[in-house]
Write a protein that holds these residues in place. Sequence first.
Motif, short mmCIF file in Angstrom:
data_model
loop_
_atom_site.label_atom_id
_atom_site.label_comp_id
_atom_site.label_asym_id
_atom_site.label_seq_id
_atom_site.Cartn_x
_atom_site.Cartn_y
_atom_site.Cartn_z
N GLU A 117 0.81 -1.23 0.00
CA GLU A 117 0.00 0.00 0.00
C GLU A 117 0.84 1.27 0.00
OE1 GLU A 117 -3.66 2.02 2.57
OE2 GLU A 117 -3.11 -0.08 2.87
N PRO A 118 1.87 1.40 0.86
CA PRO A 118 2.67 2.64 0.81
C PRO A 118 3.41 2.83 -0.51
CG PRO A 118 3.09 1.41 2.84
CD PRO A 118 2.31 0.51 1.94
N LEU A 119 3.54 1.75 -1.27
CA LEU A 119 4.21 1.80 -2.56
C LEU A 119 3.24 2.10 -3.70
CD1 LEU A 119 6.37 -1.42 -2.02
CD2 LEU A 119 7.09 0.95 -1.67
N GLY A 120 1.97 2.28 -3.35
CA GLY A 120 0.96 2.58 -4.36
C GLY A 120 0.54 1.41 -5.20
N ARG A 121 0.74 0.18 -4.68
CA ARG A 121 0.45 -1.03 -5.44
C ARG A 121 -0.43 -1.97 -4.62
NH1 ARG A 121 1.38 0.03 -10.50
NH2 ARG A 121 1.47 -2.20 -10.96
N GLU A 204 -2.13 -1.07 -9.83
CA GLU A 204 -2.18 0.22 -9.14
C GLU A 204 -3.13 0.15 -7.95
OE1 GLU A 204 -5.82 0.23 -11.65
OE2 GLU A 204 -3.77 -0.49 -11.90
N LEU A 205 -2.80 0.87 -6.91
CA LEU A 205 -3.66 0.92 -5.73
C LEU A 205 -4.87 1.81 -6.04
CD1 LEU A 205 -3.91 0.15 -2.69
CD2 LEU A 205 -2.83 2.36 -2.19
N VAL A 206 -6.06 1.29 -5.80
CA VAL A 206 -7.30 2.03 -6.02
C VAL A 206 -8.07 2.09 -4.72
CG1 VAL A 206 -9.50 2.08 -7.28
CG2 VAL A 206 -7.41 1.31 -8.44
#
Length: 436
Positions: A117-121, A204-206
């Motif tokens: 999550e902190p990596l945007g994934r 990608e994190l949504v």
Amino acid sequence: MPLLGAEAPAELERLSRDYFDYSPVLVERLRGCRAQLVASASSLEQVRLVAGACARHGIALTVRGAGTGNYGQCVPLQGGLVLDLCGLDRLRHFDAATGVIEVEAGSLMGGLNQQLEPLGRALRLVPSTARSATIGGFIAGGSGGIGSLRWGFLRDPGNLLGLEVVTVEPEPRLLRLDAAASTPLNHAYGTNGILTALRLPTTELVAWQQLVVGFDSWDRALAAAQALLATALQLQALTLLEAPIAQQLPWPGGCPAPLAAEQRLLLLAAPDALEVLPAWLAALGGQIHWQAPQGGSRGLPLRELSWNHTTLHWRARNPDWTYLQMLLPQPEGPCLGLLRERWGDDLLWHLEAVRQQGGARLAALPLLRWRGEEALERLMADCRQAGALLFNPHVISVEDGGLGVVDADQVAAKAAHDPAGLLNPGKLGGWLSSPG
């Protein structure tokens, strides 16, 4: 390395099981199947030590993760040793340019998503048991889940990029397989190699939004689900529950209980979809009863009312029920109508949206009142006659639970990585039927 034997019968029993009791058939067939020894590994060297010892002494070896499967994938049919890989739980590498990860097989999927999550994934595909399932167990025993509407099934090209595998030989080898060589080990129940690490793409994190939508008729709810599949709205999951099922599920905090005849559509939708969904659903007869961001609601997340968690919650109140798995023909209405006419309230409908061979369609995990194996066989025959493609959850082998045909590549991988046939013996039908 911790070892458990006859001095810990309760632990031997626990670590020789998964959730196969969803199936009355498997309850009988797997009765009494238990390992004589359990080893819990936390390093590659320990895995190789166990694999080599089993190979030298001809001991059956069954690998397990968290045991969240439903088909007896990690139940040792021939006893022997169970190898628990939950201690191999490191995220080894993250490629910031591509989002590709290398992760050890025992990593819990919920914890892995927290690290991403902190990596945007985020992981592309997760089961409804994501909080407690291991990534290696999902690849070895799963097939799809939340995210299948976008990314299809685990065996679709691109969802598994590579594996690290330990062979079961007197001197075990440590292999690194590319995507093509990994395919035969994907959904093979751990029969043809010990999976110790995986290379996977992420997405990608949504900030997915959870929606519960009510409909006053099944036909309207089904039409809305079908129509949603043809939109440009970004959805992570779509679950459709017939009213009797919706009535008995534990809804998230703040979500109102359904009315008696209310069918429910559950959605995980991208934030931008909310500009369109309320009016669009209302035009189709749906009403949004509850909405909350994923991770920002009280109680159960909505994803834990989908896939086989639906079965789990239903059976907690109705233990004399079981389930089936199938891909529905298109259009779905005639098949569902025929089966409803023949089976009445012995069959309750739970649908999931998936992507299969590039197209969006509906799969079904219907709930079935248990009336014995003969009735089950008649129902499955009716499903096939109506055009459904069945994935039978009441069988033991890899092939019988899939398309019913031997995968020669799976058998060849077993010959290469487990030449004595010690890995999870009895689960790969093609090996049992091969010459010699």
